[in-house]
Design a protein around this motif. Structure first.
Motif, PDB file in Angstrom:
ATOM      1  N   ASP A  11       0.773  -1.080  -0.018  1.00 58.94           N
ATOM      2  CA  ASP A  11       0.063   0.019  -0.047  1.00 58.94           C
ATOM      3  C   ASP A  11       0.968   1.340  -0.051  1.00 58.94           C
ATOM      4  OD1 ASP A  11      -2.373   1.173  -0.212  1.00 58.94           O
ATOM      5  OD2 ASP A  11      -2.661   1.486   2.109  1.00 58.94           O
ATOM      6  N   ILE A  12       1.913   1.285   0.719  1.00 53.85           N
ATOM      7  CA  ILE A  12       2.884   2.332   0.771  1.00 53.85           C
ATOM      8  C   ILE A  12       4.207   1.800   0.564  1.00 53.85           C
ATOM      9  CG2 ILE A  12       3.738   4.285   2.109  1.00 53.85           C
ATOM     10  CD1 ILE A  12       1.275   4.462   3.821  1.00 53.85           C
ATOM     11  N   LEU A  13       4.830   1.782  -0.543  1.00 51.75           N
ATOM     12  CA  LEU A  13       6.167   1.314  -0.961  1.00 51.75           C
ATOM     13  C   LEU A  13       7.197   1.880  -0.097  1.00 51.75           C
ATOM     14  CD1 LEU A  13       5.918   1.048  -4.961  1.00 51.75           C
ATOM     15  CD2 LEU A  13       5.728  -0.830  -3.192  1.00 51.75           C
ATOM     16  N   HIS A  14       8.020   0.843   0.562  1.00 50.76           N
ATOM     17  CA  HIS A  14       9.229   1.360   1.356  1.00 50.76           C
ATOM     18  C   HIS A  14      10.223   0.575   0.932  1.00 50.76           C
ATOM     19  CE1 HIS A  14       8.034  -2.139   4.016  1.00 50.76           C
ATOM     20  NE2 HIS A  14       7.040  -1.694   4.006  1.00 50.76           N
ATOM     21  N   SER A 129       6.642  -1.373   8.444  1.00 50.60           N
ATOM     22  CA  SER A 129       5.595  -1.748   7.539  1.00 50.60           C
ATOM     23  C   SER A 129       4.834  -0.764   7.012  1.00 50.60           C
ATOM     24  CB  SER A 129       4.799  -2.661   8.436  1.00 50.60           C
ATOM     25  OG  SER A 129       4.088  -2.171   9.331  1.00 50.60           O
ATOM     26  N   SER A 130       3.979  -1.062   6.044  1.00 48.05           N
ATOM     27  CA  SER A 130       2.937  -0.048   5.217  1.00 48.05           C
ATOM     28  C   SER A 130       2.035   0.291   6.418  1.00 48.05           C
ATOM     29  CB  SER A 130       2.264  -0.559   4.121  1.00 48.05           C
ATOM     30  OG  SER A 130       3.297  -1.013   2.944  1.00 48.05           O
ATOM     31  N   THR A 131       1.419  -0.728   7.279  1.00 48.56           N
ATOM     32  CA  THR A 131       0.542  -0.088   8.167  1.00 48.56           C
ATOM     33  C   THR A 131       1.042   0.809   9.027  1.00 48.56           C
ATOM     34  OG1 THR A 131      -0.378  -2.337   8.278  1.00 48.56           O
ATOM     35  CG2 THR A 131      -0.633  -1.231  10.507  1.00 48.56           C
ATOM     36  N   GLU A 132       2.474   0.452   9.424  1.00 51.68           N
ATOM     37  CA  GLU A 132       3.356   1.421  10.520  1.00 51.68           C
ATOM     38  C   GLU A 132       3.037   2.995   9.739  1.00 51.68           C
ATOM     39  OE1 GLU A 132       6.070  -0.841  13.425  1.00 51.68           O
ATOM     40  OE2 GLU A 132       6.630  -1.103  11.239  1.00 51.68           O
ATOM     41  N   LEU A 133       3.688   2.977   8.658  1.00 53.24           N
ATOM     42  CA  LEU A 133       3.609   4.138   7.737  1.00 53.24           C
ATOM     43  C   LEU A 133       2.410   4.805   7.873  1.00 53.24           C
ATOM     44  CD1 LEU A 133       6.113   2.933   4.671  1.00 53.24           C
ATOM     45  CD2 LEU A 133       6.578   4.882   6.648  1.00 53.24           C
ATOM     46  N   PHE A 134       1.276   3.862   7.581  1.00 54.27           N
ATOM     47  CA  PHE A 134      -0.102   4.572   7.468  1.00 54.27           C
ATOM     48  C   PHE A 134      -0.459   5.218   8.738  1.00 54.27           C
ATOM     49  CE2 PHE A 134      -4.728   4.581   7.814  1.00 54.27           C
ATOM     50  CZ  PHE A 134      -4.972   5.093   6.377  1.00 54.27           C
TER      51      PHE A 134
END
Length: 357
Positions: A11-14, A129-134
């Motif tokens: 969802d959010i590329l990292h 993670s993408s969840t943490e970024l969100f």
């Protein structure tokens, strides 16, 4: 040609995704990335995608190690990519070392004779993670702190009372990770505020420290709030605190405190509950005099607990904030005077502070 298949929400590329794709591509000659469809992501993450699917496909396709991007729309748990996998028939299914669906994925691999390959997380810097970024992206930039007016300690599960309430109010100036105009360890709910700014589950972190839940919930809710005493926060009601404008101030006692070290001191919980009931009535009626009565009762409990008397400054009521025995004290005035020993604060509510709604 040896095809390698990977799947995820992305969802959010990292950096972790880039490393994973690079490792996966090294296992073969052709890398297929399956991106979870938007409805599938909602099923798994219980939130809407941050990026539209078209944007994710375009971004992933632009990576030099990726050869093909497909969309996974299957509803089977852990196998949202099943149709695309069976259609492309890769030789390897690559997953991360913490894959939660190993058994069902191995069965799927067996259907086409593919290898199930676990890849370690080798990122040379902190994983995220993408969840943490969100969560970080949606965390507030600044929040209020709070003053507790009545019913303190009744938000600690082991001290909860069925006849008790917690009455508290969010205050300004606000705080941020880069601007914190108050002392720390001082009774204003700073740990709860910091947890919210860091996108953490603030209630969970407070309860894990064996203290109460009131700080993060009123900081998140804002306004003058009345909560039911209990193991978890339940909002009884909330009002606009505009009737407290120009009536509140803080006094710094000159020393910090650690709430966890104070929690098990003996105190009069019957009187705390009585004060909280009066505080609830005061909030319902927007009755400043009655609220001061509740604050005075709470301060009486604090004095009986062994706290030092606070200086008189012409106030109608005063009490130590939070666990007391230091930190800040809140003072209530009919009309707040100028006093160099006092720090002016105002009640804070995100909306309608200038009305009585």
């Amino acid at each position: 040609m040896k095809k390698v298949f990977v799947s995820g929400c992305y969802d959010i590329l990292h950096g972790g995704h880039v490393e994973f794709f690079t490792q996966a591509r090294s296992l073969g000659d052709y890398l297929i990335v399956c991106v979870a469809g938007e409805e599938i992501q909602f099923m798994h993450k219980r939130r809407r995608p941050f990026l539209p699917i078209e944007h994710k496909i375009h971004l992933i396709k632009s990576m030099r190690m990726v050869d093909e991007v497909v969309v996974g729309d299957d509803t089977e748990m852990g196998l949202n990519f099943k149709s695309a996998f069976l259609k492309t028939r890769p030789q390897i299914l690559a997953v991360t070392e913490d894959d939660k669906y190993e058994s069902v994925k191995k069965k799927l691999c067996a259907q086409v004779g593919a290898e199930y390959a676990k890849l370690p997380k080798l990122l040379g810097y902190k994983q995220i993670s993408s969840t943490e970024l969100f969560q970080k992206l949606t965390a507030p930039a600044e929040v209020p702190v709070r003053v507790d007016l009545a019913g303190g300690w009744l938000d600690v599960p082991r001290f909860a009372r069925p006849d008790g309430f917690v009455v508290n109010c969010a205050i300004s100036p606000l705080v941020s990770l880069f601007n914190w105009p108050y002392e720390t360890c001082a009774g204003l709910g700073g740990s709860g505020a910091h947890a919210l700014l860091m996108a953490k589950d603030a209630v969970k972190s407070e309860l894990a420290n064996n203290v109460g839940w009131q700080d993060p919930v009123v900081i998140h809710e804002t306004g003058l709030c009345v909560w039911r005493s209990g193991p978890r926060p339940v909002l009884d009601f909330k009002i606009n605190p505009s009737f407290l404008r120009n009536k509140l101030a803080l006094f710094w006692t000159g020393k910090t405190h650690v709430t966890m070290e104070l929690a098990n001191l003996p105190r009069d919980y019957d009187l705390l509950a009585r004060g909280s009931q009066i505080g609830r009535e005061a909030a319902m009626e927007r009755n400043f005099d009655k609220l001061c009565e509740a604050v005075r009762i709470t301060h009486d409990v604090q004095l009986k607990e062994g706290m030092q008397p606070l200086p008189d400054m012409g106030e109608k009521a005063k009490k130590y904030c939070g666990g007391g025995h230091g930190g800040y004290a809140v003072y209530l005035f009919d009309d707040r005077p100028f006093n160099s020993q006092l720090i002016e604060i105002e009640p804070y509510m995100r909306h309608f502070l200038d009305s009585d709604d």
